[in-house]
Write an enzyme that holds these catalytic residues in place. Structure first.
Site, PDB file in Angstrom:
ATOM      1  N   ASP A 176       0.598  -1.355   0.400  1.00  0.00           N
ATOM      2  CA  ASP A 176      -0.026   0.090   0.310  1.00  0.00           C
ATOM      3  C   ASP A 176       1.058   1.538  -0.147  1.00  0.00           C
ATOM      4  O   ASP A 176       1.725   1.118   0.240  1.00  0.00           O
ATOM      5  CB  ASP A 176      -1.058   0.465   1.460  1.00  0.00           C
ATOM      6  CG  ASP A 176      -2.445   0.771   0.592  1.00  0.00           C
ATOM      7  OD1 ASP A 176      -3.174   0.454   0.905  1.00  0.00           O
ATOM      8  OD2 ASP A 176      -2.117   2.036   1.151  1.00  0.00           O
ATOM      9  N   ASN A 183      -5.491  -5.371  -6.561  1.00  0.00           N
ATOM     10  CA  ASN A 183      -5.835  -4.553  -6.223  1.00  0.00           C
ATOM     11  C   ASN A 183      -6.290  -2.668  -6.519  1.00  0.00           C
ATOM     12  O   ASN A 183      -7.164  -2.276  -6.329  1.00  0.00           O
ATOM     13  CB  ASN A 183      -6.796  -5.405  -5.400  1.00  0.00           C
ATOM     14  CG  ASN A 183      -8.017  -4.136  -4.192  1.00  0.00           C
ATOM     15  OD1 ASN A 183      -8.973  -4.493  -5.012  1.00  0.00           O
ATOM     16  ND2 ASN A 183      -7.189  -3.334  -3.326  1.00  0.00           N
ATOM     17  N   TYR A 198     -11.291   7.031 -15.337  1.00  0.00           N
ATOM     18  CA  TYR A 198     -11.836   5.188 -14.759  1.00  0.00           C
ATOM     19  C   TYR A 198     -12.125   3.836 -15.017  1.00  0.00           C
ATOM     20  O   TYR A 198     -11.790   3.343 -14.962  1.00  0.00           O
ATOM     21  CB  TYR A 198     -12.609   5.604 -13.647  1.00  0.00           C
ATOM     22  CG  TYR A 198     -12.839   4.734 -12.003  1.00  0.00           C
ATOM     23  CD1 TYR A 198     -12.083   4.199 -11.715  1.00  0.00           C
ATOM     24  CD2 TYR A 198     -13.839   3.963 -12.370  1.00  0.00           C
ATOM     25  CE1 TYR A 198     -11.710   3.031 -10.206  1.00  0.00           C
ATOM     26  CE2 TYR A 198     -13.883   2.610 -11.643  1.00  0.00           C
ATOM     27  CZ  TYR A 198     -13.013   2.823 -10.256  1.00  0.00           C
ATOM     28  OH  TYR A 198     -13.294   1.385  -9.562  1.00  0.00           O
ATOM     29  N   LYS A 253     -10.900   0.724 -16.233  1.00  0.00           N
ATOM     30  CA  LYS A 253     -11.148  -0.888 -16.106  1.00  0.00           C
ATOM     31  C   LYS A 253     -11.162  -1.859 -16.855  1.00  0.00           C
ATOM     32  O   LYS A 253     -11.456  -2.796 -16.490  1.00  0.00           O
ATOM     33  CB  LYS A 253     -12.389  -0.104 -14.676  1.00  0.00           C
ATOM     34  CG  LYS A 253     -11.973   0.440 -13.532  1.00  0.00           C
ATOM     35  CD  LYS A 253     -10.800  -0.704 -12.494  1.00  0.00           C
ATOM     36  CE  LYS A 253     -10.549   0.300 -11.360  1.00  0.00           C
ATOM     37  NZ  LYS A 253      -9.552  -1.185 -10.448  1.00  0.00           N
ATOM     38  N   THR A 281     -16.308   0.931   0.908  1.00  0.00           N
ATOM     39  CA  THR A 281     -14.884   0.774   1.040  1.00  0.00           C
ATOM     40  C   THR A 281     -14.376   2.273   1.467  1.00  0.00           C
ATOM     41  O   THR A 281     -15.599   3.036   0.803  1.00  0.00           O
ATOM     42  CB  THR A 281     -14.303   0.473   0.309  1.00  0.00           C
ATOM     43  OG1 THR A 281     -13.881   1.210  -1.457  1.00  0.00           O
ATOM     44  CG2 THR A 281     -14.511  -0.390  -0.663  1.00  0.00           C
TER      45      THR A 281
END
Length: 248
Positions: free
Chosen positions: A33, A86, A152, A156, A187
């Protein structure tokens, strides 16, 4: 012998939830991260479950930092068996022609190039060890068109394409690569996005047949299944969105 997973974006959200679930199966984890605080918090929770875990700070948009997290994982654990690719960001939610070029570069760098770099170095390590299993994080915006997320959505859709193509090249060598396409999920990233764009939250909830957002734990269950149990599922993008994209 214990298996090892690398999870990018493991300091919060889907990455953290998947890490905790995999730890329940005795899988050791390399948590990657950009946030030291979040990454170290995840590691503490994993160690409390009795598995070995390390934190590696990385900006996935930089190839050398991606290579470093793979190298450090191999140094510590000896192999990589599973990879949850991810890490990602959402962007501002502005219409495309109002979006700053710097934001476009940032989203593409993290979401698309970061995923490609991860596949490049992790798949290489896996194939040297006879294969492995990968799950890439796409999105509902990767399987349908959605307003206000053009950049975005482009990244994806790219995730879906790289998933299929990597399987076409390397499935014969023992590599499994699948993708998940979550709809709006509770999230930290999505919560922040909806705080900045409250009208989009109301629209999203109204458009989901189950009339609620997904939970990170629900997505984590799918990730764990695809990584560790779905031996004959390869090259798929599995939607987990309460029916959201099936009504479009």
């Amino acid at each position: 012998m214990s298996k090892t997973a690398i999870i990018t974006g493991g300091g919060s959200g889907l990455g953290q939830s998947a890490a905790l679930l995999l730890a329940d199966e005795g899988i050791n984890i390399a948590v990657v991260d950009v946030s030291e605080k979040g990454g170290n918090e995840t590691v503490e929770q994993l160690k409390a479950k009795g598995v070995d875990a390390i934190f590696i700070k990385a900006d996935v948009s930089k190839a050398e930092e991606v290579k470093n997290y793979v190298d450090k994982t191999l140094e510590h654990f000896g192999a990589v068996d599973y990879f949850f690719n991810n890490a990602g960001i959402s962007g501002s939610g502005k219409n495309f022609l109002e979006t700053d070029i710097k934001e476009i570069d940032l989203i593409v760098g993290i979401n698309l190039l970061g995923a490609l770099y991860g596949l490049r170095y992790v798949a290489e390590a896996m194939l040297k060890n006879g294969g492995g299993s990968i799950v890439n994080t796409a999105s509902s915006a990767g399987v349908i068109g959605q307003a206000s997320v053009v950049t975005y959505g482009a990244t994806k859709h790219g995730i879906v394409g790289m998933t299929k193509s990597l399987v076409a090249e390397y499935a014969k060598d023992g590599l499994r690569v699948n993708a998940i396409a979550p709809g709006p999920t509770e999230t930290p990233m999505v919560k922040t996005f909806f705080e900045d764009n409250p009208d989009m939250k109301a629209s999203a909830e109204a458009g989901i047949p189950q009339k609620r957002l997904g939970k990170p734990e629900e997505v984590a269950e799918l990730v764990a299944f695809l990584l560790t149990k779905a031996d004959y599922i390869n090259g798929e993008t599995v939607r987990i969105d309460g029916g959201f994209t099936n009504t479009k």
